[in-house]
Design an enzyme around this catalytic site. Structure first.
Site, PDB file in Angstrom:
ATOM      1  N   CYS A 123       0.844  -1.205   0.000  1.00  0.00           N
ATOM      2  CA  CYS A 123       0.000   0.000   0.000  1.00  0.00           C
ATOM      3  C   CYS A 123       0.877   1.252   0.000  1.00  0.00           C
ATOM      4  CB  CYS A 123      -0.912  -0.009   1.217  1.00  0.00           C
ATOM      5  SG  CYS A 123      -2.004   1.419   1.259  1.00  0.00           S
ATOM      6  N   CYS A 180       0.572   5.054   6.762  1.00  0.00           N
ATOM      7  CA  CYS A 180      -0.025   4.924   8.102  1.00  0.00           C
ATOM      8  C   CYS A 180       1.004   4.267   9.035  1.00  0.00           C
ATOM      9  CB  CYS A 180      -1.296   4.086   8.034  1.00  0.00           C
ATOM     10  SG  CYS A 180      -2.414   4.641   6.719  1.00  0.00           S
ATOM     11  N   CYS A 194       0.765   0.516  10.243  1.00  0.00           N
ATOM     12  CA  CYS A 194       0.300  -0.554   9.351  1.00  0.00           C
ATOM     13  C   CYS A 194       1.416  -1.395   8.731  1.00  0.00           C
ATOM     14  CB  CYS A 194      -0.574   0.038   8.258  1.00  0.00           C
ATOM     15  SG  CYS A 194      -1.350  -1.241   7.251  1.00  0.00           S
ATOM     16  N   CYS A 228     -16.110  -9.315   6.628  1.00  0.00           N
ATOM     17  CA  CYS A 228     -15.480  -8.026   6.361  1.00  0.00           C
ATOM     18  C   CYS A 228     -14.236  -8.240   5.497  1.00  0.00           C
ATOM     19  CB  CYS A 228     -15.045  -7.368   7.653  1.00  0.00           C
ATOM     20  SG  CYS A 228     -16.363  -7.237   8.860  1.00  0.00           S
ATOM     21  N   CYS A 250     -19.128  -6.366   4.539  1.00  0.00           N
ATOM     22  CA  CYS A 250     -18.448  -5.121   4.877  1.00  0.00           C
ATOM     23  C   CYS A 250     -17.161  -5.066   4.062  1.00  0.00           C
ATOM     24  CB  CYS A 250     -18.134  -5.081   6.366  1.00  0.00           C
ATOM     25  SG  CYS A 250     -17.239  -3.583   6.844  1.00  0.00           S
ATOM     26  N   CYS A 290     -19.152   2.228   9.008  1.00  0.00           N
ATOM     27  CA  CYS A 290     -18.359   1.618  10.078  1.00  0.00           C
ATOM     28  C   CYS A 290     -17.115   2.483  10.206  1.00  0.00           C
ATOM     29  CB  CYS A 290     -17.994   0.183   9.680  1.00  0.00           C
ATOM     30  SG  CYS A 290     -16.789  -0.593  10.777  1.00  0.00           S
ATOM     31  N   ARG A 320     -17.269  -2.300  18.322  1.00  0.00           N
ATOM     32  CA  ARG A 320     -16.526  -3.546  18.055  1.00  0.00           C
ATOM     33  C   ARG A 320     -15.149  -3.534  18.705  1.00  0.00           C
ATOM     34  NH1 ARG A 320     -16.844  -3.691  12.843  1.00  0.00           N
ATOM     35  NH2 ARG A 320     -18.931  -4.463  13.188  1.00  0.00           N
TER      36      ARG A 320
HETATM   37  N1  SAM Z   1      -6.530   0.407   3.333  1.00  0.00           N
HETATM   38  C1  SAM Z   1      -7.775   0.622   3.930  1.00  0.00           C
HETATM   39  C2  SAM Z   1      -7.796   1.796   4.855  1.00  0.00           C
HETATM   40  O1  SAM Z   1      -6.794   2.144   5.443  1.00  0.00           O
HETATM   41  O2  SAM Z   1      -8.880   2.383   5.008  1.00  0.00           O
HETATM   42  C3  SAM Z   1      -8.336  -0.589   4.624  1.00  0.00           C
HETATM   43  C4  SAM Z   1      -7.483  -1.490   5.466  1.00  0.00           C
HETATM   44  S1  SAM Z   1      -6.810  -0.821   6.957  1.00  0.00           S
HETATM   45  C5  SAM Z   1      -5.732  -2.093   7.438  1.00  0.00           C
HETATM   46  C6  SAM Z   1      -8.167  -0.796   8.098  1.00  0.00           C
HETATM   47  C7  SAM Z   1      -7.909  -0.277   9.500  1.00  0.00           C
HETATM   48  O3  SAM Z   1      -7.218  -1.254  10.260  1.00  0.00           O
HETATM   49  C8  SAM Z   1      -7.061   0.968   9.672  1.00  0.00           C
HETATM   50  O4  SAM Z   1      -7.754   2.136   9.429  1.00  0.00           O
HETATM   51  C9  SAM Z   1      -6.652   0.876  11.134  1.00  0.00           C
HETATM   52  O5  SAM Z   1      -7.572   1.537  11.960  1.00  0.00           O
HETATM   53  C10 SAM Z   1      -6.676  -0.646  11.399  1.00  0.00           C
HETATM   54  N2  SAM Z   1      -5.319  -1.152  11.625  1.00  0.00           N
HETATM   55  C11 SAM Z   1      -4.373  -1.359  10.697  1.00  0.00           C
HETATM   56  N3  SAM Z   1      -3.231  -1.802  11.248  1.00  0.00           N
HETATM   57  C12 SAM Z   1      -3.461  -1.876  12.580  1.00  0.00           C
HETATM   58  C13 SAM Z   1      -2.643  -2.233  13.703  1.00  0.00           C
HETATM   59  N4  SAM Z   1      -1.385  -2.600  13.570  1.00  0.00           N
HETATM   60  N5  SAM Z   1      -3.203  -2.207  14.931  1.00  0.00           N
HETATM   61  C14 SAM Z   1      -4.492  -1.825  15.083  1.00  0.00           C
HETATM   62  N6  SAM Z   1      -5.294  -1.455  14.064  1.00  0.00           N
HETATM   63  C15 SAM Z   1      -4.791  -1.472  12.834  1.00  0.00           C
HETATM   64 FE1  SF4 Z   2      -2.708   1.267   3.406  1.00  0.00          FE
HETATM   65 FE2  SF4 Z   2      -2.509   0.163   5.793  1.00  0.00          FE
HETATM   66 FE3  SF4 Z   2      -2.964   2.763   5.589  1.00  0.00          FE
HETATM   67 FE4  SF4 Z   2      -4.899   0.992   4.883  1.00  0.00          FE
HETATM   68  S1  SF4 Z   2      -4.037   1.303   6.916  1.00  0.00           S
HETATM   69  S2  SF4 Z   2      -4.252   2.833   3.766  1.00  0.00           S
HETATM   70  S3  SF4 Z   2      -3.634  -0.662   4.076  1.00  0.00           S
HETATM   71  S4  SF4 Z   2      -1.116   1.690   4.891  1.00  0.00           S
END
Ligand code: SAM
Ligand code: SF4
Ligand code: DTB
Length: 341
Positions: free
Chosen positions: A54, A58, A61, A98, A129, A189, A267
Site C-alpha cells: 500500500c 499509516c 500498518c 469483512c 463489509c 463503520c 466492536r
Molecule cells: N486500506 C484501507 C484503509 O486504510 O482504510 C483498509 C485497510 S486498513 C488495514 C483498516 C484499519 O485497520 C485501519 O484504518 C486501522 O484503523 C486498522 N489497523 C491497521 N493496522 C493496525 C494495527 N497494527 N493495529 C491496530 N489497528 C490497525
Molecule cells: Fe494502506 Fe494500511 Fe494505511 Fe490501509 S491502513 S491505507 S492498508 S497503509
C-alpha cells in the site's frame, strides 16, 4: 431512554472520561441495555482480499510500503477464493464478512470484481463489509447498488493526532469518504486505534469526531494498536514499553464510545490477543458488543475461535443471531434492508 445526541461537546466527553471508573461503567452499561441485549455479541470475520504494497504511510500498518514488516504484497484475490472463505466463515457461525484491501483507494478497473464479490457473499446470507480505502461518490454508489451492507473507513484518532500518524492523506479526506458512504445509503463503520501514543485529549477528540457526525456510524471499531515490528509505531512501542495503553483507559474509551453513541455496534477489534479475559469482560460490560473471530485479522494474529468459545462460555455470552441490518435511505429515513434477490 438514552437519547441519541450529535451535539456532544469535547468538555462533556472529557467529563465522561473523568468519571470514577465504576460510575462510568454503570452509565455505559445502562446505555448499552437501552438498545442492545447485554449477553449478545456479534461475530464478524475478516479477510484480506488484497494484501500489502500500500502506498500510504499509516504509521501503524504492516501493509504500507513504507514499513519493513516482511508482509508480501499480493494481487486482488480471485472471486471464487473469496467466496470459499466466506462460506467457511458462515459455517463457523460468523454473521458478517469483512473484506479489506491494502489500497489508498480502489481503481475503477477493480470495481467489477469487487461488485461480484459483494453480490456473492451477500447471496450466502452473510452481511457484507468492505474496507478499500478512499472512495469517490460514484464508487460508493456502485457498492451500494451491489448491496454492500457496511463500509469501514476509520478516522483512526483525533484530528490533531491523525496528522502525526499519517502524512499521505488528511483527516478531511477521511471524512469526505465517510460522507460519500453515508450518502450512498451504505451503513457506516468507522472507529480508530487506541494506544498509538496519543493523549487522553486525543481520545476525547476521537470520540467527539465520531459522535458529532451528522449521524453516528452504525459500527464503531475500537482497535488496540497491534505493534508490528518494522512499522514506525510498532518499533516506537518496542523501544518505550511505557507507551502501551493502560487497560483501564482502554475500557474507559469503550465506555465513552458506548455512552455517546448508544445505538451503534461497538466492536472490540484488533489487539484482543494482548487484552486479558478480565479486561475484555470489562469491555463487554462497558458496551462492546461485536468482535472479530478467527485466528487472523488482516495480517496480524487474532484470539482464535477456540479461545473465544472458551471466553464466551466463561462469561455466559452468546453470538448475536443474524438480523436484517437497517439501511439508511438517501433522505435519512431508516428502512429494513431487502434481502438479496
Ligand atoms: N486500506 C484501507 C484503509 O486504510 O482504510 C483498509 C485497510 S486498513 C488495514 C483498516 C484499519 O485497520 C485501519 O484504518 C486501522 O484503523 C486498522 N489497523 C491497521 N493496522 C493496525 C494495527 N497494527 N493495529 C491496530 N489497528 C490497525
Ligand atoms: Fe494502506 Fe494500511 Fe494505511 Fe490501509 S491502513 S491505507 S492498508 S497503509
Ligand atoms: C478495523 O477497524 N479493524 C480491522 C478492520 N477495521 C478492517 C483491521 C485490523 C487490522 C489489524 C492489523 C492487521 O491485521 O494487519
Amino acid at each position: 431512554m438514552t437519547d441519541i445526541r450529535m451535539d456532544w461537546t469535547r468538555e462533556e466527553i472529557a467529563a465522561l472520561f473523568d468519571l470514577p471508573f465504576t460510575e462510568l461503567l454503570f452509565q455505559a452499561a445502562t446505555a448499552h441495555r437501552t438498545y442492545h441485549r447485554p449477553d449478545e455479541v456479534q461475530l464478524c470475520t475478516l479477510l484480506s482480499i488484497k494484501t500489502g504494497g500500500c502506498p500510504e504511510d499509516c504509521g501503524y500498518c504492516s501493509q504500507s510500503v513504507h514499513a519493513d514488516s516482511g508482509v508480501e504484497a499480493t494481487k486482488l484475490m480471485d472471486v471464487r477464493a473469496v467466496l470459499q472463505s466466506a462460506a467457511q466463515a458462515k459455517d463457523a457461525g460468523s454473521q458478517r464478512f469483512c473484506m479489506g484491501a491494502a489500497w489508498r483507494n480502489p481503481k475503477d478497473r477493480d470495481m467489477p470484481a469487487i461488485v461480484e464479490i459483494v453480490k456473492g457473499v451477500r447471496d450466502m446470507g452473510l452481511e457484507t463489509c468492505m474496507t478499500l480505502g478512499m472512495l469517490t461518490p460514484k464508487q460508493a454508489d456502485m457498492l451500494a447498488a451491489a448491496g454492500l451492507d457496511y463500509y469501514n473507513h476509520n478516522i483512526d484518532s483525533s484530528p490533531e493526532y491523525y496528522e502525526r500518524v499519517i502524512s499521505t492523506r488528511n483527516f478531511e479526506e477521511r471524512l469526505d469518504t465517510l460522507d460519500h458512504v453515508r450518502k450512498s445509503g451504505i451503513n457506516v463503520c468507522s472507529g480508530g486505534i487506541i494506544g498509538m501514543g496519543e493523549t487522553r485529549e486525543d481520545r476525547v477528540g476521537f470520540v467527539h469526531t465520531l459522535s458529532t457526525l451528522e449521524q453516528h456510524p452504525e459500527s464503531v471499531p475500537v482497535n488496540a494498536l497491534v505493534p508490528v515490528k518494522g512499522t514506525i509505531l510498532g518499533d516506537m512501542l518496542a523501544d518505550t514499553p511505557m507507551a502501551k495503553i493502560d487497560d483501564i483507559e482502554f475500557v474507559r474509551t469503550v465506555a465513552v464510545a458506548r455512552i455517546t453513541m448508544p445505538k451503534s455496534m461497538v466492536r472490540l477489534s484488533a489487539g484482543r490477543e494482548s487484552i486479558s479475559a478480565s479486561t475484555q469482560a470489562l469491555c463487554f460490560m462497558a458496551g462492546a458488543n461485536s468482535i472479530f473471530t478467527g485466528d487472523k485479522l488482516l495480517t496480524a494474529p487474532n484470539a482464535g475461535d477456540d479461545s473465544d468459545a472458551a471466553l464466551f462460555d466463561r462469561l455466559g455470552l452468546k453470538a448475536l443471531e443474524g438480523e436484517e441490518p437497517l439501511r439508511q435511505s438517501r433522505d435519512g429515513a431508516e428502512s429494513t434492508m431487502e434481502t438479496a434477490e
